[in-house]
Design a protein around this motif. Sequence first.
Motif, PDB file in Angstrom:
ATOM      1  N   MET A  78       0.829  -1.200   0.000  1.00 53.62           N
ATOM      2  CA  MET A  78       0.000   0.000   0.000  1.00 53.62           C
ATOM      3  C   MET A  78       0.865   1.252   0.000  1.00 53.62           C
ATOM      4  SD  MET A  78      -2.884   1.364  -0.267  1.00 53.62           S
ATOM      5  CE  MET A  78      -3.875  -0.140  -0.163  1.00 53.62           C
ATOM      6  N   GLY A  79       1.939   1.245   0.778  1.00 52.23           N
ATOM      7  CA  GLY A  79       2.860   2.379   0.764  1.00 52.23           C
ATOM      8  C   GLY A  79       3.496   2.556  -0.589  1.00 52.23           C
ATOM      9  N   LEU A  80       3.823   1.441  -1.230  1.00 54.40           N
ATOM     10  CA  LEU A  80       4.416   1.481  -2.565  1.00 54.40           C
ATOM     11  C   LEU A  80       3.428   2.068  -3.571  1.00 54.40           C
ATOM     12  CD1 LEU A  80       6.825   0.671  -4.357  1.00 54.40           C
ATOM     13  CD2 LEU A  80       5.791  -1.597  -4.582  1.00 54.40           C
ATOM     14  N   LEU A  81       2.188   1.650  -3.503  1.00 52.80           N
ATOM     15  CA  LEU A  81       1.170   2.148  -4.438  1.00 52.80           C
ATOM     16  C   LEU A  81       0.884   3.631  -4.212  1.00 52.80           C
ATOM     17  CD1 LEU A  81      -0.655   1.228  -6.735  1.00 52.80           C
ATOM     18  CD2 LEU A  81      -2.408   0.664  -5.035  1.00 52.80           C
ATOM     19  N   ARG A  82       0.833   4.049  -2.955  1.00 52.05           N
ATOM     20  CA  ARG A  82       0.617   5.466  -2.659  1.00 52.05           C
ATOM     21  C   ARG A  82       1.763   6.320  -3.192  1.00 52.05           C
ATOM     22  NH1 ARG A  82      -1.486   6.192   3.579  1.00 52.05           N
ATOM     23  NH2 ARG A  82      -3.504   5.133   3.388  1.00 52.05           N
ATOM     24  N   MET A  83       2.984   5.865  -2.938  1.00 54.34           N
ATOM     25  CA  MET A  83       4.152   6.611  -3.391  1.00 54.34           C
ATOM     26  C   MET A  83       4.176   6.724  -4.909  1.00 54.34           C
ATOM     27  SD  MET A  83       7.420   5.914  -4.837  1.00 54.34           S
ATOM     28  CE  MET A  83       7.836   4.248  -4.361  1.00 54.34           C
ATOM     29  N   MET A  84       3.907   5.632  -5.605  1.00 56.86           N
ATOM     30  CA  MET A  84       3.942   5.644  -7.070  1.00 56.86           C
ATOM     31  C   MET A  84       2.828   6.509  -7.647  1.00 56.86           C
ATOM     32  SD  MET A  84       5.045   1.820  -8.304  1.00 56.86           S
ATOM     33  CE  MET A  84       3.588   1.036  -7.616  1.00 56.86           C
ATOM     34  N   THR A  85       1.637   6.476  -7.039  1.00 58.06           N
ATOM     35  CA  THR A  85       0.525   7.297  -7.530  1.00 58.06           C
ATOM     36  C   THR A  85       0.859   8.778  -7.414  1.00 58.06           C
ATOM     37  OG1 THR A  85      -1.059   5.586  -6.874  1.00 58.06           O
ATOM     38  CG2 THR A  85      -1.925   7.801  -7.273  1.00 58.06           C
ATOM     39  N   MET A  86       1.416   9.175  -6.262  1.00 51.51           N
ATOM     40  CA  MET A  86       1.806  10.570  -6.073  1.00 51.51           C
ATOM     41  C   MET A  86       2.882  10.973  -7.077  1.00 51.51           C
ATOM     42  SD  MET A  86       3.838  12.241  -2.856  1.00 51.51           S
ATOM     43  CE  MET A  86       5.209  11.175  -3.308  1.00 51.51           C
ATOM     44  N   THR A  87       3.886  10.136  -7.238  1.00 52.61           N
ATOM     45  CA  THR A  87       4.974  10.424  -8.169  1.00 52.61           C
ATOM     46  C   THR A  87       4.466  10.484  -9.602  1.00 52.61           C
ATOM     47  OG1 THR A  87       6.472   9.237  -6.692  1.00 52.61           O
ATOM     48  CG2 THR A  87       7.269   9.701  -8.906  1.00 52.61           C
ATOM     49  N   TYR A  88       3.575   9.589  -9.939  1.00 52.76           N
ATOM     50  CA  TYR A  88       2.994   9.519 -11.288  1.00 52.76           C
ATOM     51  C   TYR A  88       2.294  10.827 -11.652  1.00 52.76           C
ATOM     52  CZ  TYR A  88       0.124   7.569 -15.100  1.00 52.76           C
ATOM     53  OH  TYR A  88      -0.493   7.318 -16.300  1.00 52.76           O
ATOM     54  N   ILE A  89       1.551  11.379 -10.711  1.00 52.18           N
ATOM     55  CA  ILE A  89       0.817  12.623 -10.966  1.00 52.18           C
ATOM     56  C   ILE A  89       1.774  13.812 -11.036  1.00 52.18           C
ATOM     57  CG2 ILE A  89      -0.912  14.206 -10.029  1.00 52.18           C
ATOM     58  CD1 ILE A  89      -2.292  11.742  -8.802  1.00 52.18           C
ATOM     59  N   LEU A  90       2.707  13.890 -10.088  1.00 53.73           N
ATOM     60  CA  LEU A  90       3.637  15.022 -10.059  1.00 53.73           C
ATOM     61  C   LEU A  90       4.508  15.082 -11.302  1.00 53.73           C
ATOM     62  CD1 LEU A  90       4.855  14.968  -6.338  1.00 53.73           C
ATOM     63  CD2 LEU A  90       3.381  16.673  -7.402  1.00 53.73           C
ATOM     64  N   SER A  91       4.974  13.922 -11.759  1.00 58.41           N
ATOM     65  CA  SER A  91       5.901  13.905 -12.892  1.00 58.41           C
ATOM     66  C   SER A  91       5.232  14.263 -14.213  1.00 58.41           C
ATOM     67  CB  SER A  91       6.567  12.527 -13.009  1.00 58.41           C
ATOM     68  OG  SER A  91       5.605  11.513 -13.220  1.00 58.41           O
ATOM     69  N   ALA A  92       3.910  14.301 -14.220  1.00 59.91           N
ATOM     70  CA  ALA A  92       3.211  14.744 -15.430  1.00 59.91           C
ATOM     71  C   ALA A  92       3.419  16.233 -15.680  1.00 59.91           C
ATOM     72  CB  ALA A  92       1.720  14.438 -15.318  1.00 59.91           C
ATOM     73  N   PHE A  93       3.797  16.967 -14.619  1.00 56.66           N
ATOM     74  CA  PHE A  93       3.926  18.421 -14.747  1.00 56.66           C
ATOM     75  C   PHE A  93       5.305  18.948 -14.347  1.00 56.66           C
ATOM     76  CE2 PHE A  93      -0.453  17.298 -13.599  1.00 56.66           C
ATOM     77  CZ  PHE A  93      -1.129  17.778 -14.709  1.00 56.66           C
ATOM     78  N   LEU A  94       6.064  18.162 -13.586  1.00 53.06           N
ATOM     79  CA  LEU A  94       7.364  18.612 -13.107  1.00 53.06           C
ATOM     80  C   LEU A  94       8.472  17.758 -13.704  1.00 53.06           C
ATOM     81  CD1 LEU A  94       6.521  19.102  -9.317  1.00 53.06           C
ATOM     82  CD2 LEU A  94       6.492  20.825 -11.122  1.00 53.06           C
ATOM     83  N   ASN A  95       9.676  18.303 -13.686  1.00 53.35           N
ATOM     84  CA  ASN A  95      10.846  17.582 -14.165  1.00 53.35           C
ATOM     85  C   ASN A  95      11.084  16.343 -13.302  1.00 53.35           C
ATOM     86  OD1 ASN A  95      13.716  16.849 -14.478  1.00 53.35           O
ATOM     87  ND2 ASN A  95      13.781  18.635 -15.805  1.00 53.35           N
ATOM     88  N   ASN A  96      11.333  15.213 -13.940  1.00 51.35           N
ATOM     89  CA  ASN A  96      11.495  13.960 -13.208  1.00 51.35           C
ATOM     90  C   ASN A  96      12.682  13.960 -12.255  1.00 51.35           C
ATOM     91  OD1 ASN A  96       9.318  13.013 -14.612  1.00 51.35           O
ATOM     92  ND2 ASN A  96      10.480  11.684 -15.976  1.00 51.35           N
ATOM     93  N   THR A  97      13.777  14.573 -12.667  1.00 49.51           N
ATOM     94  CA  THR A  97      15.000  14.501 -11.875  1.00 49.51           C
ATOM     95  C   THR A  97      14.841  15.087 -10.477  1.00 49.51           C
ATOM     96  OG1 THR A  97      16.352  14.548 -13.876  1.00 49.51           O
ATOM     97  CG2 THR A  97      17.443  15.102 -11.815  1.00 49.51           C
ATOM     98  N   PRO A  98      14.339  16.324 -10.302  1.00 51.49           N
ATOM     99  CA  PRO A  98      14.179  16.844  -8.941  1.00 51.49           C
ATOM    100  C   PRO A  98      13.151  16.080  -8.121  1.00 51.49           C
ATOM    101  CG  PRO A  98      13.257  18.380 -10.550  1.00 51.49           C
ATOM    102  CD  PRO A  98      14.021  17.356 -11.317  1.00 51.49           C
ATOM    103  N   ILE A  99      12.147  15.489  -8.778  1.00 51.38           N
ATOM    104  CA  ILE A  99      11.166  14.694  -8.036  1.00 51.38           C
ATOM    105  C   ILE A  99      11.837  13.488  -7.407  1.00 51.38           C
ATOM    106  CG2 ILE A  99       9.131  13.214  -8.244  1.00 51.38           C
ATOM    107  CD1 ILE A  99       8.058  15.091 -10.343  1.00 51.38           C
ATOM    108  N   VAL A 100      12.612  12.758  -8.203  1.00 51.35           N
ATOM    109  CA  VAL A 100      13.300  11.575  -7.694  1.00 51.35           C
ATOM    110  C   VAL A 100      14.335  11.967  -6.644  1.00 51.35           C
ATOM    111  CG1 VAL A 100      14.834   9.671  -8.321  1.00 51.35           C
ATOM    112  CG2 VAL A 100      12.899  10.236  -9.784  1.00 51.35           C
ATOM    113  N   ALA A 101      15.067  13.059  -6.901  1.00 51.92           N
ATOM    114  CA  ALA A 101      16.077  13.511  -5.937  1.00 51.92           C
ATOM    115  C   ALA A 101      15.442  13.869  -4.596  1.00 51.92           C
ATOM    116  CB  ALA A 101      16.833  14.710  -6.507  1.00 51.92           C
ATOM    117  N   ALA A 102      14.253  14.478  -4.626  1.00 51.31           N
ATOM    118  CA  ALA A 102      13.573  14.863  -3.392  1.00 51.31           C
ATOM    119  C   ALA A 102      12.964  13.666  -2.671  1.00 51.31           C
ATOM    120  CB  ALA A 102      12.484  15.895  -3.695  1.00 51.31           C
TER     121      ALA A 102
END
Length: 719
Positions: free
Chosen positions: A93-117
């Motif tokens: 469940m934690g994995l799915l929550r994390m991926m869902t949040m990342t999936y939405i954010l990366s649609a609009f933000l640069n992938n590199t700073p998202i992963v770094a953060a």
Amino acid sequence: MGLWETIYVGVVLSAMFTALYRGFYTSEVVVFTALIVIWNARIINTDDALSGFSNRGMLAVGILFVVVKGIEKCQLVDRLARHVFGLNTSARMGLLRMMTMTYILSAFLNNTPIVAALIPVTKDWARMRGFAPSVFLMPLSFSCILGGMLTIIGTSTNLVVNGIVQDAGIEPISFFEPGYVALPIGIVSLLFIALMAPIILPKSAGLFSLVRDRTGELITEIEIDETCNYVGEPIAIIMAKLNLPLEALIKIRRKVADFDKSTVQHATLRGEPKDKYRNTMSSAWGQNVHASSSVIEMGFVPAKAEDVEMNNVLIPARESINSVPMSEMPVLNMASVIQTGDSYQDIYPVQPQERIEANDILFLSCAQSAMVQFNTERIAAPIKGLKILDVHALDLPGYGTQFFEIVLGSGNKFDGRSVATMRAQFSKVYGGNVIAVRRKDQGDDDNLRANSTGSGIQFSPLRPVKDENHENSENTDMLSQRLNAGDLVLVLAKDEFAETWKHKTGALHKDFFIISSVGKVSDPVRWVDYIPIAIFIGMLVWVVIEEIDMVQAAMAAAVVLIVFGFISAKEAVQYVDWSLLLLIGSALGLSKAVDKSGLAGYVADFIADAGFNDRLSLLIILLFTIAMTELITNNAAAALCTPLAIGIAEKLKIDAKPFIIIIMMGASASFCTPIGYQTNTMVWAPGGYHFKDFLKLGFCLTSLMILVSIFLVPIVFPF
């Protein structure tokens, strides 16, 4: 053009692919060199060669670096992640929550700073819940890649492809059009990863956890007693007496008399009692650390762990060595040495002429057991007045310094050089001390060995540092191994380290990524820090509603951020990843060469004459794009495959949009290797993954994506 131009371009591109795959030079250098070679052969003219550097897609990529930087101050990703994970969620469940949040954010933000953060947040949460961080880091990268497919600005490859499409006179892809296919792909893929990742991926701990658990094999903490003969002498003298190079001294912690706590920088905890800092930080790393620990008189051998709580007496060195077994050596509790309430400050970096004072604590990069053995067996008269403390990793940061986990980039000064050279010179070049190294493609099964040979992590400064060019029978030793981009390094440095190098750590071809730090409380977020988010959202709404060009909207947003002081005008230029822009501009110039030389036409004729139907042609171009993405880089693959796809559509006399969308999907689908996409390389060493781990999960995910894409694209975008 004639046949020889086609052959010439094909040969140059083949040489370029080989150089990129073998990693002879950085990707932007290789692609730019290929462009120069073709340009000077007069296959393309100056306008065509330089057209990529004025391409709207490339310009949008550059400007968005500045805009996204403006919203990083509010720590949106970090704060959102801590709410999303939850305290009682299961691993899946934690994995799915994390991926869902990342999936939405990366649609609009640069992938590199998202992963770094998210790397440090994800690792901290996994440790706190007792899960292996490696189960989460690869899915973190994959979900970012999948989310980037949703919109035109989600990934630079979509902007590159759209720029080529516009230059070709074809109607550009709208903002959300890639998402018509990418959304179903993403939903199916995220569910698959949540189900299979805990089964397929290895259970590896982070580098700091390994160092924390085996600190004694890497670090020695020595207190200078009042009776030491070297009090008042330069530090270089005692280091020479211990037969240690000066770079083995990490820092000095000095007791401060009459310390004025009103001058203390609260964020760094500087000047607080030593044990208070350790206890404050320990819970964040999944381990309870007691304030009391052991101390050993120099010349004594450490007692076993089970003896620590039972004994509280020192035994003279010579008597103990001759008459007492090593396993029965008693120790002294640190409480009698470091009194509660004492205040300390760190001297870092340490100059050779720095004079030693009584009660100084020296942090040395060497194994505790080796130090004891050296002082008792290898020198005639052990140095008196030195006490070896039982060090813990959390004793090192604080008081103005932090631990930083960094992933080396190909632009790092030590890329291709030995670990020994980096250990000796890192402080001079970057201003920090190297504590440990984890090579990429290395897991917990081959980790952290001190004073031994092998492929694990080690530092043993009691041995002389070998000459970098000297070949001997011990060339398999960790210290002689060569560093490469993607290797993970644990560094102790001043709090200002991240600020100093933030403009040179934005991409893998630069010096390094700073993926996490331990030892400093984050700066508070003010309400004004959220204004850049509103500006960014306004930019997106403007693009979607008014359908204006992304370059225009991004430039307007960047100007607003600069004028109102959210971004420094002087620093804005440094936020741009110029190497990436050189790569994109050069690749776009090569795409002109592929078209003008007739190479794209020959490939299109071959597919048309072979009698492949529309869907099979779509599959061929998708497979070719994915292969190029895995072998070279996503942007280069997109730039070279797009003119081929357009040529095939024209030859088959069908709409080019299905082929353009499939290029966008394929150029981002880098799941099988850690080198095809930047975020994969970022999590490679921190997750302790082997190359084959990416192939295990990535091949299944890529196959799933291919099936869904080939089924959906012709339905959503008919030929």
